[in-house]
Design an enzyme around this catalytic site. Structure first.
Site, mmCIF file in Angstrom:
data_model
loop_
_atom_site.group_PDB
_atom_site.id
_atom_site.type_symbol
_atom_site.label_atom_id
_atom_site.label_comp_id
_atom_site.label_asym_id
_atom_site.label_seq_id
_atom_site.Cartn_x
_atom_site.Cartn_y
_atom_site.Cartn_z
ATOM 1 N N GLU A 100 38.956 66.544 40.278
ATOM 2 C CA GLU A 100 40.500 66.441 40.277
ATOM 3 C C GLU A 100 40.920 67.487 39.154
ATOM 4 O O GLU A 100 40.281 67.586 37.982
ATOM 5 C CB GLU A 100 40.716 64.887 40.017
ATOM 6 C CG GLU A 100 42.281 64.662 39.777
ATOM 7 C CD GLU A 100 43.088 65.017 40.936
ATOM 8 O OE1 GLU A 100 43.222 66.060 41.567
ATOM 9 O OE2 GLU A 100 43.835 63.930 41.579
ATOM 10 N N ASP A 101 42.038 68.200 39.513
ATOM 11 C CA ASP A 101 42.674 69.109 38.591
ATOM 12 C C ASP A 101 43.201 68.202 37.513
ATOM 13 O O ASP A 101 43.176 69.006 36.395
ATOM 14 C CB ASP A 101 43.752 70.020 39.420
ATOM 15 C CG ASP A 101 44.846 69.182 40.154
ATOM 16 O OD1 ASP A 101 44.709 67.963 40.128
ATOM 17 O OD2 ASP A 101 45.751 69.763 40.755
ATOM 18 N N ASP A 104 47.530 62.469 35.777
ATOM 19 C CA ASP A 104 48.868 62.062 35.430
ATOM 20 C C ASP A 104 49.202 60.644 35.117
ATOM 21 O O ASP A 104 48.526 59.784 34.132
ATOM 22 C CB ASP A 104 49.974 62.812 35.960
ATOM 23 C CG ASP A 104 51.445 62.818 35.544
ATOM 24 O OD1 ASP A 104 51.437 62.425 34.512
ATOM 25 O OD2 ASP A 104 52.197 63.252 36.213
ATOM 26 N N PHE A 153 54.962 69.860 32.279
ATOM 27 C CA PHE A 153 54.354 70.405 33.597
ATOM 28 C C PHE A 153 53.678 71.611 33.422
ATOM 29 O O PHE A 153 54.145 72.692 32.874
ATOM 30 C CB PHE A 153 55.688 70.353 34.549
ATOM 31 C CG PHE A 153 55.322 70.439 35.988
ATOM 32 C CD1 PHE A 153 54.718 69.450 36.611
ATOM 33 C CD2 PHE A 153 55.253 71.850 36.513
ATOM 34 C CE1 PHE A 153 54.520 69.785 38.022
ATOM 35 C CE2 PHE A 153 54.767 72.106 37.934
ATOM 36 C CZ PHE A 153 54.396 71.081 38.628
ATOM 37 N N ARG A 166 49.119 79.103 41.742
ATOM 38 C CA ARG A 166 47.633 78.781 41.571
ATOM 39 C C ARG A 166 46.540 79.811 41.171
ATOM 40 O O ARG A 166 45.836 79.348 40.564
ATOM 41 C CB ARG A 166 47.428 78.123 43.265
ATOM 42 C CG ARG A 166 48.162 76.890 43.585
ATOM 43 C CD ARG A 166 47.544 76.311 44.741
ATOM 44 N NE ARG A 166 48.260 75.178 45.314
ATOM 45 C CZ ARG A 166 48.352 73.888 45.018
ATOM 46 N NH1 ARG A 166 47.816 73.555 44.181
ATOM 47 N NH2 ARG A 166 49.177 73.285 45.812
HETATM 48 P P1 5GP Z 1 48.832 61.454 39.227
HETATM 49 O O1 5GP Z 1 48.761 60.733 40.465
HETATM 50 O O2 5GP Z 1 47.702 61.089 38.393
HETATM 51 O O3 5GP Z 1 50.072 61.018 38.721
HETATM 52 O O4 5GP Z 1 48.938 62.841 39.699
HETATM 53 C C1 5GP Z 1 47.998 63.540 40.157
HETATM 54 C C2 5GP Z 1 48.402 64.984 40.686
HETATM 55 O O5 5GP Z 1 49.781 65.313 40.379
HETATM 56 C C3 5GP Z 1 47.564 65.945 40.544
HETATM 57 O O6 5GP Z 1 46.298 66.078 41.122
HETATM 58 C C4 5GP Z 1 48.370 67.042 40.514
HETATM 59 O O7 5GP Z 1 48.464 67.875 41.801
HETATM 60 C C5 5GP Z 1 49.902 66.625 40.233
HETATM 61 N N1 5GP Z 1 50.239 66.941 38.723
HETATM 62 C C6 5GP Z 1 50.316 65.978 37.961
HETATM 63 N N2 5GP Z 1 50.754 66.767 36.573
HETATM 64 C C7 5GP Z 1 50.931 67.807 36.867
HETATM 65 C C8 5GP Z 1 51.305 69.287 36.136
HETATM 66 O O8 5GP Z 1 51.549 69.203 34.940
HETATM 67 N N3 5GP Z 1 51.280 70.484 36.968
HETATM 68 C C9 5GP Z 1 51.069 70.405 38.187
HETATM 69 N N4 5GP Z 1 51.052 71.577 38.881
HETATM 70 N N5 5GP Z 1 50.792 69.411 39.087
HETATM 71 C C10 5GP Z 1 50.451 68.052 38.453
#
Ligand code: 5GP
Length: 181
Positions: A100-101, A104, A153, A166
């Site tokens: 996973e990238d 959050d 972010f 990207r």
């Molecule tokens: P979560 O479900 O953990 O809240 O979010 C995961 C997804 O939110 C990640 O796969 C990503 O796509 C997006 N995301 C969360 N924080 C960031 C950020 O700082 N920058 C970007 N570009 N995407 C984020």
């Protein structure tokens, strides 16, 4: 002039640092899964570059599958995950490594871990490029994490803002407005 230079992006993790850290994580994974075959499941779109670099540094037999999930809209996390493209590989009894990238709230990873668990793999490990610890809503287990980031972010190295950025080889924060797009 490179196209992204006109934006005011503050570099948080440089290209060199990212590659060095991925090599370290790849070595740990190669040692921990020694003599085993690994099925990597990468979460699109954000992890495609990370997955490509990581797999090329892992010294194991690997196969790969991709899922496309969406939970973000612009700069905001939504708490509902949608599957846009699902798993194609049979994962029963396999050693799964979820890639996973960024984590959050943890909602996306938690959702995927549950989806994968239903299919009875041998085990599930998780590997994330960025760990944003401050807004966690789900207590997800992260086995390999490249970097911890604060709550701002970030874009680049696979991560986007409305589809853009990207392709940056580094990870950074966009400073100021995006009005000169
Ligand atoms: P979560 O479900 O953990 O809240 O979010 C995961 C997804 O939110 C990640 O796969 C990503 O796509 C997006 N995301 C969360 N924080 C960031 C950020 O700082 N920058 C970007 N570009 N995407 C984020």
């Amino acid at each position: 002039m490179k196209i992204y230079e006109k934006f005011n992006i503050n570099v948080v993790f440089s290209e060199d640092l990212i590659q060095k850290r991925i090599s370290e994580i790849a070595l740990q994974i190669s040692e921990n899964f020694k003599n085993k075959e690994v099925l990597a499941i990468a979460v699109l779109n954000g992890s495609f570059i990370f997955c490509a670099d990581l797999l090329r540094k892992i010294n194991l037999k690997t196969t790969v599958d991709f899922v496309l999930l969406s939970s973000y809209c612009g700069m905001k996390s939504q708490y509902k995950v949608n599957v846009i493209l699902g798993l194609k590989e049979n994962i029963k009894d396999k050693n799964v490594l979820i890639i996973e990238d960024i984590v959050d709230t943890g909602v996306t990873l938690d959702f995927l871990i549950k989806e994968v668990s239903f299919k009875k793999p041998k085990n599930i490990k998780t590997c994330v490029l960025l760990n944003k610890k401050t807004s966690r809503k789900k207590n997800v287990s992260i086995d390999y994490s490249c970097f911890v980031v604060d709550n701002s972010f970030v874009v680049g190295y696979g991560l986007d803002y409305n589809g853009l950025f990207r392709g940056l080889p580094y990870i950074g924060k966009i400073e100021g407005s995006l009005s000169n797009e």
